[in-house]
Design an enzyme around this catalytic site. Structure first.
Site, PDB file in Angstrom:
ATOM      1  N   PHE A  61      -1.332  -4.619 -38.275  1.00 46.37           N
ATOM      2  CA  PHE A  61      -2.635  -5.311 -38.288  1.00 46.37           C
ATOM      3  C   PHE A  61      -3.578  -4.694 -39.319  1.00 46.37           C
ATOM      4  O   PHE A  61      -4.279  -5.390 -40.046  1.00 46.37           O
ATOM      5  CB  PHE A  61      -3.306  -5.208 -36.915  1.00 46.37           C
ATOM      6  CG  PHE A  61      -2.696  -6.105 -35.879  1.00 46.37           C
ATOM      7  CD1 PHE A  61      -2.942  -7.471 -35.892  1.00 46.37           C
ATOM      8  CD2 PHE A  61      -1.892  -5.596 -34.882  1.00 46.37           C
ATOM      9  CE1 PHE A  61      -2.391  -8.298 -34.931  1.00 46.37           C
ATOM     10  CE2 PHE A  61      -1.333  -6.419 -33.922  1.00 46.37           C
ATOM     11  CZ  PHE A  61      -1.579  -7.769 -33.942  1.00 46.37           C
TER      12      PHE A  61
ATOM     13  N   GLU B 233       1.911  -5.649 -18.289  1.00 45.76           N
ATOM     14  CA  GLU B 233       2.426  -6.915 -18.828  1.00 45.76           C
ATOM     15  C   GLU B 233       3.941  -7.008 -18.662  1.00 45.76           C
ATOM     16  O   GLU B 233       4.478  -8.050 -18.292  1.00 45.76           O
ATOM     17  CB  GLU B 233       2.013  -7.070 -20.293  1.00 45.76           C
ATOM     18  CG  GLU B 233       0.499  -7.253 -20.419  1.00 45.76           C
ATOM     19  CD  GLU B 233       0.020  -7.678 -21.789  1.00 45.76           C
ATOM     20  OE1 GLU B 233      -0.947  -8.445 -21.856  1.00 45.76           O
ATOM     21  OE2 GLU B 233       0.585  -7.230 -22.797  1.00 45.76           O
TER      22      GLU B 233
HETATM   23  C1  LIG Z   1       3.603  -3.028 -26.357  1.00 45.01           C
HETATM   24  C2  LIG Z   1       2.219  -3.090 -26.961  1.00 45.01           C
HETATM   25  C3  LIG Z   1       1.295  -4.025 -26.487  1.00 45.01           C
HETATM   26  C4  LIG Z   1       0.015  -4.097 -27.047  1.00 45.01           C
HETATM   27  N1  LIG Z   1      -0.853  -5.044 -26.599  1.00 45.01           N
HETATM   28  C5  LIG Z   1      -2.047  -5.170 -27.204  1.00 45.01           C
HETATM   29  C6  LIG Z   1      -2.957  -6.199 -26.820  1.00 45.01           C
HETATM   30  O1  LIG Z   1      -2.670  -6.980 -25.906  1.00 45.01           O
HETATM   31  N2  LIG Z   1      -4.130  -6.302 -27.482  1.00 45.01           N
HETATM   32  C7  LIG Z   1      -4.455  -5.452 -28.500  1.00 45.01           C
HETATM   33  O2  LIG Z   1      -5.537  -5.602 -29.115  1.00 45.01           O
HETATM   34  N3  LIG Z   1      -3.637  -4.480 -28.873  1.00 45.01           N
HETATM   35  C8  LIG Z   1      -2.440  -4.305 -28.264  1.00 45.01           C
HETATM   36  N4  LIG Z   1      -1.609  -3.325 -28.640  1.00 45.01           N
HETATM   37  C9  LIG Z   1      -2.043  -2.388 -29.675  1.00 45.01           C
HETATM   38  C10 LIG Z   1      -1.889  -2.989 -31.054  1.00 45.01           C
HETATM   39  O3  LIG Z   1      -0.642  -3.608 -31.176  1.00 45.01           O
HETATM   40  C11 LIG Z   1      -2.033  -1.849 -32.054  1.00 45.01           C
HETATM   41  O4  LIG Z   1      -3.313  -1.277 -31.866  1.00 45.01           O
HETATM   42  C12 LIG Z   1      -1.902  -2.364 -33.476  1.00 45.01           C
HETATM   43  O5  LIG Z   1      -0.623  -2.881 -33.698  1.00 45.01           O
HETATM   44  C13 LIG Z   1      -2.156  -1.231 -34.454  1.00 45.01           C
HETATM   45  O6  LIG Z   1      -2.046  -1.742 -35.743  1.00 45.01           O
HETATM   46  P1  LIG Z   1      -1.707  -0.774 -36.938  1.00 45.01           P
HETATM   47  O7  LIG Z   1      -1.674  -1.623 -38.161  1.00 45.01           O
HETATM   48  O8  LIG Z   1      -2.580   0.402 -36.921  1.00 45.01           O
HETATM   49  O9  LIG Z   1      -0.250  -0.231 -36.615  1.00 45.01           O
HETATM   50  P2  LIG Z   1       1.113  -1.026 -36.435  1.00 45.01           P
HETATM   51  O10 LIG Z   1       0.896  -2.416 -35.997  1.00 45.01           O
HETATM   52  O11 LIG Z   1       1.953  -0.124 -35.603  1.00 45.01           O
HETATM   53  O12 LIG Z   1       1.698  -1.059 -37.908  1.00 45.01           O
HETATM   54  C14 LIG Z   1       2.118   0.106 -38.564  1.00 45.01           C
HETATM   55  C15 LIG Z   1       3.097  -0.291 -39.655  1.00 45.01           C
HETATM   56  O13 LIG Z   1       3.393   0.859 -40.418  1.00 45.01           O
HETATM   57  C16 LIG Z   1       4.785   0.902 -40.709  1.00 45.01           C
HETATM   58  N5  LIG Z   1       5.132   2.310 -40.907  1.00 45.01           N
HETATM   59  C17 LIG Z   1       4.932   3.338 -40.053  1.00 45.01           C
HETATM   60  N6  LIG Z   1       5.345   4.499 -40.599  1.00 45.01           N
HETATM   61  C18 LIG Z   1       5.798   4.200 -41.826  1.00 45.01           C
HETATM   62  C19 LIG Z   1       6.358   4.983 -42.879  1.00 45.01           C
HETATM   63  N7  LIG Z   1       6.509   6.308 -42.760  1.00 45.01           N
HETATM   64  N8  LIG Z   1       6.748   4.365 -44.011  1.00 45.01           N
HETATM   65  C20 LIG Z   1       6.595   3.011 -44.122  1.00 45.01           C
HETATM   66  N9  LIG Z   1       6.077   2.223 -43.180  1.00 45.01           N
HETATM   67  C21 LIG Z   1       5.676   2.807 -42.038  1.00 45.01           C
HETATM   68  C22 LIG Z   1       5.417   0.293 -39.464  1.00 45.01           C
HETATM   69  O14 LIG Z   1       6.694  -0.226 -39.765  1.00 45.01           O
HETATM   70  C23 LIG Z   1       4.418  -0.799 -39.115  1.00 45.01           C
HETATM   71  O15 LIG Z   1       4.734  -2.019 -39.737  1.00 45.01           O
HETATM   72  C24 LIG Z   1      -0.327  -3.222 -28.093  1.00 45.01           C
HETATM   73  C25 LIG Z   1       0.606  -2.287 -28.555  1.00 45.01           C
HETATM   74  C26 LIG Z   1       1.856  -2.217 -28.003  1.00 45.01           C
HETATM   75  C27 LIG Z   1       2.850  -1.221 -28.521  1.00 45.01           C
END
Ligand SMILES: Cc1cc2nc3c(=O)[nH]c(=O)nc-3n(C[C@H](O)[C@H](O)[C@H](O)COP(=O)(O)OP(=O)(O)OC[C@H]3O[C@@H](n4cnc5c(N)ncnc54)[C@H](O)[C@@H]3O)c2cc1C
Length: 438
Positions: free
Chosen positions: A17, A174
């Protein structure tokens, strides 16, 4: 695309995200080019992983090709690579196979990973739910258990239909609700000899309420919905050890089980620890109010991997909305910096929180004042919000069809056992359970 074409270069690690929100905003500026690096070639919609694990949605409904997202924007270059080193001083990242990317600005948006809190056996034997891979693995384990019980019904006496879910936060709640629907309603229609009444779903949490951030009224509602669906709630209880065939609870009980689902907590992605960045709560990287990394120039850390202070000074929760908004705000600050303008402090717009507890049951606290809605209304709000957040139009349409289909037929989505490794079980491999049966 040349590195010296005059455009400023932004390197983003992570296409979740946060990374996607940042890249999309930067892509609209022709004076900037972006390299978006992810170890997967897709963006995964984590909030719906549990629906893949419980066969409500297909993996393709919640995973969207990153290249497709930017197919019309040639100033965004997607790279498939695992980043293993970060040099904030030069804004350079290095992949595990040695390739390097250097930006005029660097954005770290690598997300989180499960935190097993050093619980013996949990990392090896439980099923976390933080990636698409985890979700398909869990789906195959659940279906694998049902296939084996279908052929050998005596396995039920050995705890084959016991499911233990660790953690009463949104992930645990969930998955408990969806698993209860799957086990009690969906699967009995396909496994004709199955006595689903023998299935046991235990939800554990060390705290005294499920969905702790919600109101007290909500805690009661969630507990009632799950109890009505025969989910056994064990509050004030955690897991002390996970074996191949059992879970040992903190009060000493041993539950024979071949499926411990881990929703027990998260910590920052390994990149934070591996790359020597100063870590705060949950291993997350402390950032300044404008989302920059202290002591560096042009390095931003956003989303789950960052500790972003909220208005009360406490870190903002690890939520999709925080990640998306912080990624967009980092993009705005990067563009301001490139234009010689001052950066702004990030201000999170809280639109509320919601969770689905099973078919027709959901809870939502909507808006800044968290106005609470339960039941069908919350279910509809949940569907609308999640569909709108999904990345592609096709994903949205497919998910809406799947949800509608399940709602009216109660048959779920694809019951596909595609991970033989996860489904395979050696029923005699756990000494603790065997000793108990002797
Ligand atoms: C099971 C579950 C249910 C959830 N339900 C909700 C909900 O209902 N509502 C809500 O608001 N939030 C929810 N969340 C939380 C929400 O999904 C996260 O807060 C959000 O996805 C965080 O976004 P982000 O971009 O920081 O990380 P992420 O979405 O985790 O994206 C990180 C990206 O970085 C990549 N990456 C990581 N390390 C490396 C590396 N070393 N090299 C290259 N690429 C890398 C990964 O592949 C990934 O694509 C939920 C989370 C989970 C796990």
């Amino acid at each position: 695309m040349s590195a010296t074409d005059g455009r400023k270069h932004v390197v983003i690690v992570g296409g979740g995200f946060a990374g996607l929100g940042c890249a999309r905003r930067l892509a609209d500026d022709d004076h900037v080019r972006v390299t978006l690096i992810d170890r997967n070639n897709y963006h995964q919609f984590q909030p719906l992983l549990y629906q893949v694990a419980t066969s409500l949605l297909s993996p393709s409904d919640i995973a969207h090709s990153l290249r497709e997202v930017f197919s019309d924007q040639d100033n965004v270059d997607v790279k498939l690579a695992e980043i293993s080193a970060v040099d904030p001083a030069s804004r350079t990242v290095t992949s595990s196979d040695g390739e390097q990317w250097t930006g005029d600005a660097l954005v770290l948006a690598a997300g989180s990973q499960p935190n097993f809190f050093n619980t013996p056996g949990a990392a090896e034997n439980s099923f976390p739910l933080y990636s698409l891979d985890n979700a398909t693995e869990l789906r195959s384990r659940i279906l694998g258990i049902f296939e084996q019980v279908d052929r050998t019904p005596d396995l039920v006496d050995r705890g084959a239909l016991n499911f233990v879910i660790v953690g009463g936060g949104p992930t645990g709640v969930e998955v408990a609700g969806a698993l209860a629907d799957m086990v009690r309603e969906t699967l009995p229609a396909e496994y004709h000899g199955l006595d689903s009444a023998k299935a046991r779903i235990c939800l554990l949490d060390y705290g005294d309420a499920l969905l702790a951030p919600f109101s007290e009224k909500a805690h009661k509602y969630v507990a009632k919905v799950l109890t009505d669906r025969n989910v056994e709630l064990r509050l004030g209880t955690g897991v002390k050890e996970v074996g191949t065939g059992h879970a040992r609870l903190s009060e000493g009980t041993v539950i024979p089980t071949r499926c411990v689902i881990w929703g027990g907590g998260i910590m920052a992605a390994p990149i934070a620890a591996n790359c020597g960045l100063a870590q705060g709560k949950g291993g997350r990287v402390d950032v300044q109010p404008d989302l920059t990394l202290p002591g560096t120039q042009g390095v931003y850390v956003v989303g789950d991997v960052a500790n972003i202070a909220g208005p009360d000074g406490n870190p903002l929760p690890q939520l999709g909305s925080v990640a998306l908004q912080s990624g967009q705000a980092a993009a705005d600050n990067i563009l301001a910096e490139f234009a010689g303008k001052p950066r702004s402090a990030f201000a999170y717009r809280d639109k509320g929180i919601m969770a689905m507890i099973g078919r027709g049951a959901a809870i939502a606290e909507v808006g800044k004042n968290h106005h609470e809605v339960h039941g069908q209304m919350a279910h509809i709000a949940w569907l609308g919000v999640h569909a709108s957040l999904m990345t592609g139009t096709r994903d949205k349409i497919e998910a809406i069809i799947d949800w509608g289909w399940d709602r009216f037929t109660k048959t779920g989505g694809p019951h596909v056992l595609d991970r033989g490794d996860a489904a395979a079980i050696d029923w005699d491999d756990d000494e603790v359970v065997l000793a108990d049966q002797a």
